[in-house]
Design a protein around this motif. Structure first.
Motif: not given
Length: 478
Positions: A309-314, A323-329
């Motif tokens: 939920s943050t730019l750093a974590k994305c 949940n099986g999906f990373t960053d912008c996916s």
């Protein structure tokens, strides 16, 4: 010769004579070939005989490669011109033509040409004998030549026999009814008899305890008792189980209400981080609104911190919320409320011709350029571009080029070998046809239909295809 010496010689002679007589009286038969283990010198490695009975003759046998002077790499005084080892001639000349340190069957390019006969495991018999026939370290269906064999059927978990033999026939890690290939055999792989007290499909669940029986009349009943509201079964077959079903959670029976009231709740940091669906509602930890929207602000904050939920974590390459999906996916990034995150992900998304042709996995989802669905199935102009380079046509599957740059060219690429369009798959098989009549026609028309350099019965797949009857001579690699 003195008396004692003569006596000893006479005695030895008598023993030898007895030995000869004994041999003449036995049922000795001279073997047609040498015993196992004798393909190990220049003589036996050049006689055209499979002396050790392992299916490989002379220099095709790894024993000869090590033990014969005739079968090693030949290094001429004048180096041959540099050529990729991609033809039968270059793959059988005992020279490292492409100077990659490997020659002939040691070169991966040669291993992909069936007619070179580098592999020996390509029949049902050899793929089920428990022997590593080609000595490559992989046996039977653990060998790609078996599991992906054109005419190997013992490695398919797609028959009544293979779906109940206790073996992982196709080498995918799943055995019998746990294999997706067995789902079509309901009589074997589903609990069709829901009242015989037998675990018919061998999944550890018997009769009405097996979800297969949820729609069976014998297993349907009201979800209204204490027992029915905590047995993990959708007893009434309405799609809701136990306390997820209003007949339990809003029951008139206080004992049932107590069961549902006493279920663990997902409302604490501990229960929202243990990886368990504590309240059995189908959502785990912070994916459950009871955590992410809890009345306790500490729990809400915990989920916010754990989420993407943050730019750093994305942009850290980590699946922070698991949940099986990373960053912008992850939709939590791609559709975030923060405009900076949305703008960042907008720049990363692979959906333009420029980004779909730059050789970079822009969105970091593990797929680059046209191998990413966001390109190949993206905006019309991008999808059209990808269609021009992907290996999805007969021409591109037989041109010797890795058109889509995924590391696999032509028939080494699944997009060719397993294409839905039979006309595309025909680039990978001379005998591929709609029926045996057409297969025989293709294998006797004098045309190299798959453009692999081998025509009709000289092509491995015509030679071994059981539907082909026009190839009556010795089979390729036999």
């Amino acid at each position: 010769m003195n008396h004692s010496t003569f006596a000893l010689a006479s005695r030895l002679g008598a023993i030898a004579l007895v030995g000869l007589v004994s041999l003449s009286g036995c049922d000795f038969e001279r073997p047609l070939v040498a015993p196992l283990g004798y393909e190990n010198n220049d003589l036996y490695c050049s006689d055209g005989i499979d002396n050790d009975g392992d299916g490989s003759i002379d220099c095709q046998d790894s024993d000869c490669l090590y033990d014969s002077h005739l079968c090693g790499e030949y290094i001429p005084l004048v180096p041959p011109p540099f050529e990729a080892e991609t033809t039968l001639a270059l793959c059988t000349d005992q020279m490292d033509n492409d100077e990659d340190g490997q020659f002939d069957c040691g070169d991966r390019n040669c291993q992909g040409i069936e007619e070179v006969c580098c592999g020996r495991e390509f029949t049902n018999e050899r793929c089920s004998d428990g022997i590593d026939n080609d000595g490559n370290g992989f046996t039977d269906c653990g060998d790609f030549q078996c599991s992906r064999g054109m005419f190997v059927t013992v490695c398919e978990e797609e028959s009544e026999e293979s779906c109940q033999d206790g073996r992982d026939n196709d080498g995918d890690g799943d055995i019998d009814c746990n294999d997706s290939g067995c789902t079509g055999f309901a009589a074997i792989c589903s609990e069709t008899l829901c009242g015989d007290s037998t675990d018919n499909d061998g999944d550890g669940l018997t009769d009405c305890l097996d979800p297969d029986c949820s729609s069976d009349a014998a297993c349907q009943g009201p979800e209204t008792s204490v027992e029915a509201c905590q047995d993990g079964i959708d007893n009434d077959g309405n799609g809701f189980t136990d306390c997820q079903d209003f007949s339990c959670s809003r029951s008139d029976d206080q004992a049932v209400l107590d069961v549902c009231a006493n279920l663990p709740t997902e409302t604490t940091i501990e229960t929202c981080s243990n990886g368990i669906d504590d309240d059995m509602n189908g959502f785990t930890d912070c994916s459950d609104f009871s955590c992410s929207r809890d009345a306790d602000p500490d729990v809400v904050q915990f989920c916010a911190d754990a989420g993407e939920s943050t730019l750093a974590k994305c942009n850290d390459g980590i699946d922070n919320d698991g949940n099986g999906f990373t960053d912008c996916s992850d939709f939590s990034c791609l559709r975030a409320d923060d405009p900076d995150i949305v703008a960042f992900c907008g720049q990363k998304v692979e959906d333009t011709i420029e980004k779909c042709s730059d050789g970079i996995d822009n969105d970091g989802n593990g797929f680059g350029d046209c191998n990413d669905f966001s390109c190949s199935q993206g905006p019309p102009d991008v999808a059209d571009y990808c269609a021009t380079i992907l290996e999805v046509t007969f021409e591109k599957c037989s041109d010797g080029i890795d058109n889509d740059g995924n590391g696999f060219g032509d028939c080494d690429d699944f997009s060719c070998r397993e294409a839905d369009d039979i006309t595309v798959r025909r680039a990978c098989q001379e005998s591929l046809a709609l029926d045996p009549l057409e297969a025989n026609t293709r294998c006797s028309d004098g045309i190299d239909n798959d453009l692999d350099g081998f025509t009709d019965c000289s092509d491995f797949d015509c030679s071994w295809n059981p539907d082909v009857t026009v190839c009556t001579g010795p089979k390729v690699c036999e």
